[in-house]
Design a protein around this motif. Structure first.
Motif, PDB file in Angstrom:
ATOM      1  N   GLU A 191       7.671   6.577  -1.601  1.00 21.09           N
ATOM      2  CA  GLU A 191       7.073   7.550  -2.500  1.00 21.09           C
ATOM      3  C   GLU A 191       6.128   6.767  -3.415  1.00 21.09           C
ATOM      4  O   GLU A 191       6.552   5.843  -4.109  1.00 21.09           O
ATOM      5  CB  GLU A 191       8.158   8.245  -3.327  1.00 21.09           C
ATOM      6  N   ARG A 226      -2.179   4.463   2.809  1.00 23.16           N
ATOM      7  CA  ARG A 226      -1.770   5.281   3.967  1.00 23.16           C
ATOM      8  C   ARG A 226      -0.485   4.746   4.594  1.00 23.16           C
ATOM      9  O   ARG A 226       0.433   5.511   4.885  1.00 23.16           O
ATOM     10  CB  ARG A 226      -2.882   5.321   5.000  1.00 23.16           C
ATOM     11  N   ALA A 227      -0.424   3.447   4.819  1.00 24.64           N
ATOM     12  CA  ALA A 227       0.754   2.855   5.460  1.00 24.64           C
ATOM     13  C   ALA A 227       1.986   2.982   4.570  1.00 24.64           C
ATOM     14  O   ALA A 227       3.071   3.352   5.044  1.00 24.64           O
ATOM     15  CB  ALA A 227       0.484   1.384   5.792  1.00 24.64           C
ATOM     16  N   GLN A 228       1.835   2.675   3.294  1.00 20.38           N
ATOM     17  CA  GLN A 228       2.984   2.703   2.384  1.00 20.38           C
ATOM     18  C   GLN A 228       3.483   4.119   2.127  1.00 20.38           C
ATOM     19  O   GLN A 228       4.675   4.323   1.896  1.00 20.38           O
ATOM     20  CB  GLN A 228       2.643   1.987   1.081  1.00 20.38           C
ATOM     21  N   ALA A 229       2.590   5.105   2.175  1.00 17.34           N
ATOM     22  CA  ALA A 229       2.997   6.502   1.970  1.00 17.34           C
ATOM     23  C   ALA A 229       3.931   6.984   3.074  1.00 17.34           C
ATOM     24  O   ALA A 229       4.690   7.946   2.871  1.00 17.34           O
ATOM     25  CB  ALA A 229       1.767   7.403   1.879  1.00 17.34           C
ATOM     26  N   GLN A 230       3.900   6.311   4.224  1.00 20.23           N
ATOM     27  CA  GLN A 230       4.791   6.683   5.323  1.00 20.23           C
ATOM     28  C   GLN A 230       6.236   6.265   5.056  1.00 20.23           C
ATOM     29  O   GLN A 230       7.166   6.850   5.610  1.00 20.23           O
ATOM     30  CB  GLN A 230       4.311   6.049   6.635  1.00 20.23           C
ATOM     31  N   ILE A 231       6.420   5.253   4.195  1.00 19.22           N
ATOM     32  CA  ILE A 231       7.769   4.722   3.993  1.00 19.22           C
ATOM     33  C   ILE A 231       8.217   4.705   2.528  1.00 19.22           C
ATOM     34  O   ILE A 231       9.378   4.427   2.254  1.00 19.22           O
ATOM     35  CB  ILE A 231       7.892   3.300   4.588  1.00 19.22           C
TER      36      ILE A 231
END
Length: 134
Positions: free
Chosen positions: A37, A30-35
């Motif tokens: 691809e 979830r966190a990495q999908a914000q910053i």
């Protein structure tokens, strides 16, 4: 948006609701999908296929997770072989190129970060790869 390869172990944690790691893996995705691809490659796809009865079911799950598919470039395949040769020279016992070497080389060649729970081999053989790990 920069790419982040998601290692098989992180996805298996989520798909199998691993009691020890599912929460960490879900939070990271979830966190990495914000910053970033989020991506996988053919090796990760093949490893994940073991848990699915059809290509369609796997593809639907990957789409629902927001993962894109990246092909492995030839320079990554070459680097994987070289890293594996170094592993063997240093006493490694496996006789076939391991999946981690393909995944690490792919991240190294494309400049992608790697989300994994198992940083040891990546750190040893692909020190230029940025790792996100526990």
């Amino acid at each position: 948006m920069p790419r982040l390869l998601v290692d098989t172990n992180v996805l298996v944690d989520v798909l199998e609701d691993d009691p020890a790691w599912a929460n960490w893996s879900i939070q990271q995705l979830r966190a990495q999908a914000q910053i970033h691809e989020l991506a996988i490659n053919p090796v990760i796809y093949a490893e994940l296929s073991l848990a699915f009865s059809s290509v369609e079911a796997l593809d639907e799950t990957l789409a629902n997770l927001g993962l894109v598919f990246m092909e492995l470039p030839r320079p990554a395949l070459f680097l994987a072989g070289k890293a594996f040769a170094r592993y063997r020279r240093q006493g490694g016992v496996k006789h076939n190129v391991l999946a981690d070497f393909f995944i690490g080389a792919h991240a190294a060649v494309t400049g992608a970060l790697l989300l994994t729970r198992d940083a040891r081999r990546y750190r040893s053989y692909f020190p230029s790869v940025g790792l996100i790990h526990p």
